[in-house]
Design a protein around this motif. Structure first.
Motif, PDB file in Angstrom:
ATOM      1  N   ALA A  47      38.320  35.854  45.328  1.00 54.05           N
ATOM      2  CA  ALA A  47      39.058  36.459  44.212  1.00 54.05           C
ATOM      3  C   ALA A  47      39.879  37.665  44.642  1.00 54.05           C
ATOM      4  CB  ALA A  47      38.086  36.864  43.106  1.00 54.05           C
ATOM      5  N   GLY A  48      39.742  38.067  45.916  1.00 52.23           N
ATOM      6  CA  GLY A  48      40.509  39.201  46.405  1.00 52.23           C
ATOM      7  C   GLY A  48      39.945  40.542  45.988  1.00 52.23           C
ATOM      8  N   CYS A  49      38.613  40.630  45.892  1.00 51.84           N
ATOM      9  CA  CYS A  49      37.954  41.860  45.438  1.00 51.84           C
ATOM     10  C   CYS A  49      37.104  42.451  46.553  1.00 51.84           C
ATOM     11  CB  CYS A  49      37.061  41.580  44.227  1.00 51.84           C
ATOM     12  SG  CYS A  49      37.931  40.964  42.786  1.00 51.84           S
ATOM     13  N   ALA A  50      37.248  43.739  46.781  1.00 55.43           N
ATOM     14  CA  ALA A  50      36.493  44.400  47.837  1.00 55.43           C
ATOM     15  C   ALA A  50      35.072  44.731  47.411  1.00 55.43           C
ATOM     16  CB  ALA A  50      37.204  45.678  48.268  1.00 55.43           C
ATOM     17  N   ASP A  51      34.821  44.789  46.100  1.00 53.50           N
ATOM     18  CA  ASP A  51      33.496  45.166  45.616  1.00 53.50           C
ATOM     19  C   ASP A  51      33.383  44.762  44.138  1.00 53.50           C
ATOM     20  OD1 ASP A  51      34.827  47.179  44.066  1.00 53.50           O
ATOM     21  OD2 ASP A  51      34.698  48.563  45.753  1.00 53.50           O
ATOM     22  N   PRO A  52      32.196  44.903  43.546  1.00 53.72           N
ATOM     23  CA  PRO A  52      32.029  44.502  42.139  1.00 53.72           C
ATOM     24  C   PRO A  52      32.926  45.252  41.170  1.00 53.72           C
ATOM     25  CG  PRO A  52      29.884  44.637  43.208  1.00 53.72           C
ATOM     26  CD  PRO A  52      30.887  45.198  44.182  1.00 53.72           C
ATOM     27  N   ARG A  53      33.230  46.503  41.456  1.00 51.32           N
ATOM     28  CA  ARG A  53      34.094  47.251  40.541  1.00 51.32           C
ATOM     29  C   ARG A  53      35.466  46.597  40.435  1.00 51.32           C
ATOM     30  NH1 ARG A  53      34.314  52.316  38.267  1.00 51.32           N
ATOM     31  NH2 ARG A  53      32.302  52.817  39.217  1.00 51.32           N
ATOM     32  N   SER A  66      31.875  44.301  49.843  1.00 44.98           N
ATOM     33  CA  SER A  66      30.544  44.836  49.570  1.00 44.98           C
ATOM     34  C   SER A  66      30.081  44.319  48.215  1.00 44.98           C
ATOM     35  CB  SER A  66      30.575  46.364  49.537  1.00 44.98           C
ATOM     36  OG  SER A  66      29.348  46.872  49.019  1.00 44.98           O
ATOM     37  N   THR A  67      28.858  43.843  48.142  1.00 47.97           N
ATOM     38  CA  THR A  67      28.302  43.386  46.866  1.00 47.97           C
ATOM     39  C   THR A  67      27.471  44.459  46.189  1.00 47.97           C
ATOM     40  OG1 THR A  67      26.318  42.487  47.926  1.00 47.97           O
ATOM     41  CG2 THR A  67      28.212  41.003  47.698  1.00 47.97           C
ATOM     42  N   ARG A  68      27.289  45.603  46.820  1.00 43.25           N
ATOM     43  CA  ARG A  68      26.374  46.624  46.295  1.00 43.25           C
ATOM     44  C   ARG A  68      26.946  47.280  45.036  1.00 43.25           C
ATOM     45  NH1 ARG A  68      21.931  47.376  48.859  1.00 43.25           N
ATOM     46  NH2 ARG A  68      21.484  49.138  47.470  1.00 43.25           N
ATOM     47  N   THR A  69      26.022  47.713  44.186  1.00 45.49           N
ATOM     48  CA  THR A  69      26.415  48.359  42.938  1.00 45.49           C
ATOM     49  C   THR A  69      25.257  49.208  42.443  1.00 45.49           C
ATOM     50  OG1 THR A  69      27.437  47.926  40.780  1.00 45.49           O
ATOM     51  CG2 THR A  69      25.583  46.514  41.418  1.00 45.49           C
ATOM     52  N   ARG A  70      25.430  49.770  41.272  1.00 43.74           N
ATOM     53  CA  ARG A  70      24.350  50.509  40.609  1.00 43.74           C
ATOM     54  C   ARG A  70      24.242  49.995  39.194  1.00 43.74           C
ATOM     55  NH1 ARG A  70      21.072  54.721  41.529  1.00 43.74           N
ATOM     56  NH2 ARG A  70      20.428  56.052  39.786  1.00 43.74           N
TER      57      ARG A  70
END
Length: 382
Positions: A352-358, A70-74
């Motif tokens: 990079a093995g990341c599920a989201d921006p966090r 997911s690329t979503r964030t706040r």
């Protein structure tokens, strides 16, 4: 049209932002292109922004079972489809007749915040009608009454934050504009400001009408007490843009800023100032938990977004590439720029093995020829 013209293949669609830049260049008058692309002085800081980002290696994680990230964030007070906001940029009608309204429409379609520049060539109220998530930029005007009026207009238009630019007591000495004796064409003006429509339109021999206009209306003696005063005038979140050191970032947070933007104004102010990416880790460490840090100046790819997040930022501001897209095809061109960034960033998260921006904030980075190693797991999370 000749037979040769009919057989000539259409230009290939851009696959990266450098392609957008290349396609936009022939469409823009030379003096306007210099106004957009140029930096101050010898443009050392302008060049340093790219060099610093390119010097950051991100160590990917493997076998993380991420799947589709997911690329979503706040970002501050705005939900966003990816950790990007459009930076404040003046006089966008120089690039396309749709100007800021076209850019805002593209931002709405891409679901990212758009920062309306105080020196926008389209009135804030008109931009607000696009329905985009808006932040509003403030320079420090000498006329505090007019400044406060702009704050009230931003509030009434539903802006979600104020972006207070603090690195322009005066405009930097931009040599391209001086050589071109740059001035605004008659149909373009600072639509949010009062005063004569002719401001910034009169040619200045050996000078820039834009710089002269800013000297006439900006306050070069702005101080921390002014930021404290502004904090007391509005409940909107304050984003302080233009800090390049930990001490200033910490003080901005102490004055009530919800976020700071690490920025050298795209290399357009103090030439010789450090690259934004170089000082980003210092700023991240200096601000208290809860104060967001954004990176501005030089972002050109999804890889750059990943680099910023790995160094502790919660997101980035994107500037010049948006103007390239606007020049290329109005709102559709800006949408193309934001779509490219979105696809690149999503791919970067997967690789990079990341599920989201966090999770990107936990990545390890290696910077510079001496290999400065930073491990993300021990840094503040965003």
């Amino acid at each position: 049209m000749s037979v040769t013209d009919l057989r000539r293949p259409a230009p290939a669609p851009p696959v990266c932002l450098a392609d957008v830049e290349r396609l936009a260049r022939p469409l823009v008058p030379g003096d306007v292109w210099d106004f957009v692309q140029g930096g101050s002085g010898g443009e050392r800081t302008l060049a340093a922004n790219r060099a610093a980002l390119d010097d950051i290696a991100v160590v990917p994680g493997v076998l993380r079972g991420v799947g589709t990230p997911s690329t979503r964030t706040r970002l501050v007070a705005s939900d966003a489809a990816l950790p990007v906001a459009i930076a404040p940029m003046a006089y966008q009608q120089l690039l396309h007749s749709g100007g800021e309204s076209a850019t805002a429409a593209a931002a709405r379609a891409a679901d990212v915040p758009f920062t309306v520049g105080m020196l926008s060539s389209t009135a804030l109220e008109e931009v607000a009608r696009t329905g985009a998530a808006l932040w509003f930029q403030l320079y420090w005007l000498a006329d505090r009454g007019e400044l406060l009026d702009l704050v009230r207009r931003a509030e009434s238009c539903g802006c979600r934050a104020l972006v207070v630019t603090v690195d322009v007591p005066i405009m930097g000495r931009r040599l391209r504009d001086l050589r071109n004796e740059f001035t605004l064409p008659s149909g373009v003006r600072a639509a949010n400001l009062g005063g004569s429509p002719s401001q910034a339109h009169g040619r200045v021999p050996g000078g820039s009408a834009i710089a002269d206009h800013s000297r006439a209306v900006f306050d070069p003696a702005v101080s921390w007490s002014d930021l404290e005063w502004l904090r007391g005038q509005t409940s909107l979140p304050l984003i302080v843009k233009g800090v390049l050191g930990g001490a200033d970032a910490a003080r901005a947070a102490a004055c009530g800023a919800e976020a700071v933007v690490v920025s050298n104004h795209g290399g357009r102010q103090l030439d010789g100032a450090p690259a934004s990416a170089t000082v980003l880790p210092e700023v991240v460490e200096a601000v208290p938990e809860g104060c967001e840090v954004l990176l501005d100046s030089g972002v050109r790819s999804g890889t750059d977004i990943l680099r910023a997040l790995a160094l502790g930022a919660s997101g980035v501001l994107v500037g010049r590439p948006v103007l390239w897209g606007l020049a290329l095809d109005g709102a559709a061109g800006v949408e193309q720029v934001l779509s490219l960034l979105h696809r690149e960033f999503a791919d970067c998260l997967t690789l990079a093995g990341c599920a989201d921006p966090r999770e990107a904030g936990r990545l390890r980075t290696i910077t510079g020829p001496r290999g400065v190693d930073r491990r993300g797991a021990g840094r503040r999370g965003h």
